[in-house]
Design a protein around this motif. Structure first.
Motif, PDB file in Angstrom:
ATOM      1  N   VAL A 222       0.877  -1.179   0.000  1.00  0.00           N
ATOM      2  CA  VAL A 222       0.000   0.000   0.000  1.00  0.00           C
ATOM      3  C   VAL A 222       0.914   1.228   0.000  1.00  0.00           C
ATOM      4  O   VAL A 222       1.446   1.604   1.038  1.00  0.00           O
ATOM      5  N   VAL A 223       1.100   1.819  -1.163  1.00  0.00           N
ATOM      6  CA  VAL A 223       2.103   2.870  -1.302  1.00  0.00           C
ATOM      7  C   VAL A 223       1.543   4.271  -1.064  1.00  0.00           C
ATOM      8  O   VAL A 223       2.297   5.231  -0.900  1.00  0.00           O
ATOM      9  N   TYR A 224       0.205   4.386  -1.054  1.00  0.00           N
ATOM     10  CA  TYR A 224      -0.414   5.682  -0.775  1.00  0.00           C
ATOM     11  C   TYR A 224      -1.803   5.451  -0.208  1.00  0.00           C
ATOM     12  O   TYR A 224      -2.510   4.518  -0.615  1.00  0.00           O
ATOM     13  N   ARG A 225      -2.205   6.308   0.725  1.00  0.00           N
ATOM     14  CA  ARG A 225      -3.523   6.184   1.351  1.00  0.00           C
ATOM     15  C   ARG A 225      -4.103   7.576   1.574  1.00  0.00           C
ATOM     16  O   ARG A 225      -3.420   8.486   2.036  1.00  0.00           O
ATOM     17  N   SER A 226      -5.386   7.736   1.222  1.00  0.00           N
ATOM     18  CA  SER A 226      -6.109   8.962   1.534  1.00  0.00           C
ATOM     19  C   SER A 226      -7.465   8.580   2.111  1.00  0.00           C
ATOM     20  O   SER A 226      -7.775   7.397   2.282  1.00  0.00           O
ATOM     21  N   ALA A 227      -8.287   9.573   2.391  1.00  0.00           N
ATOM     22  CA  ALA A 227      -9.625   9.297   2.901  1.00  0.00           C
ATOM     23  C   ALA A 227     -10.511   8.664   1.842  1.00  0.00           C
ATOM     24  O   ALA A 227     -11.572   8.108   2.157  1.00  0.00           O
ATOM     25  N   TYR A 228     -10.065   8.695   0.578  1.00  0.00           N
ATOM     26  CA  TYR A 228     -10.895   8.215  -0.523  1.00  0.00           C
ATOM     27  C   TYR A 228     -10.364   6.945  -1.181  1.00  0.00           C
ATOM     28  O   TYR A 228     -11.137   6.068  -1.579  1.00  0.00           O
ATOM     29  N   ASN A 229      -9.051   6.837  -1.320  1.00  0.00           N
ATOM     30  CA  ASN A 229      -8.470   5.735  -2.083  1.00  0.00           C
ATOM     31  C   ASN A 229      -7.200   5.191  -1.439  1.00  0.00           C
ATOM     32  O   ASN A 229      -6.516   5.899  -0.701  1.00  0.00           O
ATOM     33  N   LEU A 230      -6.909   3.938  -1.790  1.00  0.00           N
ATOM     34  CA  LEU A 230      -5.609   3.339  -1.517  1.00  0.00           C
ATOM     35  C   LEU A 230      -4.973   3.021  -2.865  1.00  0.00           C
ATOM     36  O   LEU A 230      -5.623   2.464  -3.753  1.00  0.00           O
ATOM     37  N   LEU A 231      -3.705   3.379  -3.008  1.00  0.00           N
ATOM     38  CA  LEU A 231      -2.962   2.960  -4.188  1.00  0.00           C
ATOM     39  C   LEU A 231      -2.134   1.746  -3.785  1.00  0.00           C
ATOM     40  O   LEU A 231      -1.226   1.846  -2.955  1.00  0.00           O
ATOM     41  N   VAL A 232      -2.489   0.605  -4.352  1.00  0.00           N
ATOM     42  CA  VAL A 232      -1.856  -0.670  -4.010  1.00  0.00           C
ATOM     43  C   VAL A 232      -1.028  -1.143  -5.193  1.00  0.00           C
ATOM     44  O   VAL A 232      -1.484  -1.088  -6.347  1.00  0.00           O
ATOM     45  N   VAL A 233       0.194  -1.584  -4.915  1.00  0.00           N
ATOM     46  CA  VAL A 233       1.043  -2.163  -5.958  1.00  0.00           C
ATOM     47  C   VAL A 233       1.318  -3.612  -5.581  1.00  0.00           C
ATOM     48  O   VAL A 233       1.922  -3.896  -4.540  1.00  0.00           O
TER      49      VAL A 233
END
Length: 219
Positions: free
Chosen positions: A54-65
């Motif tokens: 999980v390289v990025y997290r916000s209140a709306y989305n997770l960017l998963v690689v």
């Protein structure tokens, strides 16, 4: 287990937590296997200088690689955009006085304006129907009088798997909330005008186009 976990990167710890919380996102497939062995992941990261997890997290989305392996045995990084809230995302097809209600809204990803039906991310503690009423009120100032579920859409399965509920709804008179979330205009279109705009390429939003297709299929 705590000592072992401390050896992991934050991205990988969050990744393991996600796999436990949402196992449906990690179901086995012979077509494209997800590699869950941390030593293999570390080796891939060293060789490619790419982060896995999980390289990025916000209140709306997770960017998963993910590190994946195809049927040829080739391994590579594959990105996924996962909603922070599992369910509740909606697209509305609002109708007022027999006309479709569309917003002219500035979209940062495009760096341009786009005409579209109102929509919204899922929110913790709200059902899809409740989220629909909230989004309509926030974006058009109107109240929802009648709701009908017409189906679900997955906007871009190349990057995400989120199913978004689509609802047709009758609303009270909309009021422009200028500049709220980039909204500049509210357009009221007859169905003939809506189809003409689609044919002319004035409406390009995927949620709006697929939502309208679902709406027509239920008539």
């Amino acid at each position: 287990m705590e000592n072992e976990s401390s050896m992991y990167s934050k991205e990988w710890r969050d990744y393991l937590d996600l796999a436990e919380e949402r196992p449906e996102l990690f179901k086995a497939s012979s077509r494209l296997q997800i590699i869950m062995d941390y030593e293999s992941v570390q080796q891939f990261e060293r060789n490619t200088d790419k982060k896995i997890g999980v390289v990025y997290r916000s209140a709306y989305n997770l960017l998963v690689v993910d590190l994946v392996e195809n049927m040829k045995g080739e391994r590579f990084a594959y990105e996924r955009l996962i909603p922070a809230v599992k369910k509740g995302a909606i697209v509305s097809i609002p109708v007022y006085d027999d006309k479709f209600v569309l917003l002219k809204q500035y979209r940062h990803a495009m760096r341009a304006f786009q005409y579209a039906f109102p929509r919204g991310f899922g929110e913790e503690g709200l059902s899809a129907e409740e989220n629909l009423q909230k989004e309509i009120k926030e974006e058009t100032g109107a109240d929802v009088k009648k709701i009908s579920h017409v189906g679900t859409v997955i906007a871009d399965s190349g990057i995400g798997s989120n199913e978004v509920d689509v609802f047709a709804c009758e609303i009270t008179e909309p009021q422009l909330k200028l500049h709220y979330e980039g909204i500049e205009e509210i357009e009221l279109l007859t169905e003939k005008e809506l189809v003409k705009w689609i044919a002319e390429g004035r409406i390009t939003d995927g949620f709006t186009l697929s939502g309208y297709a679902l709406y027509k299929s239920r008539l």
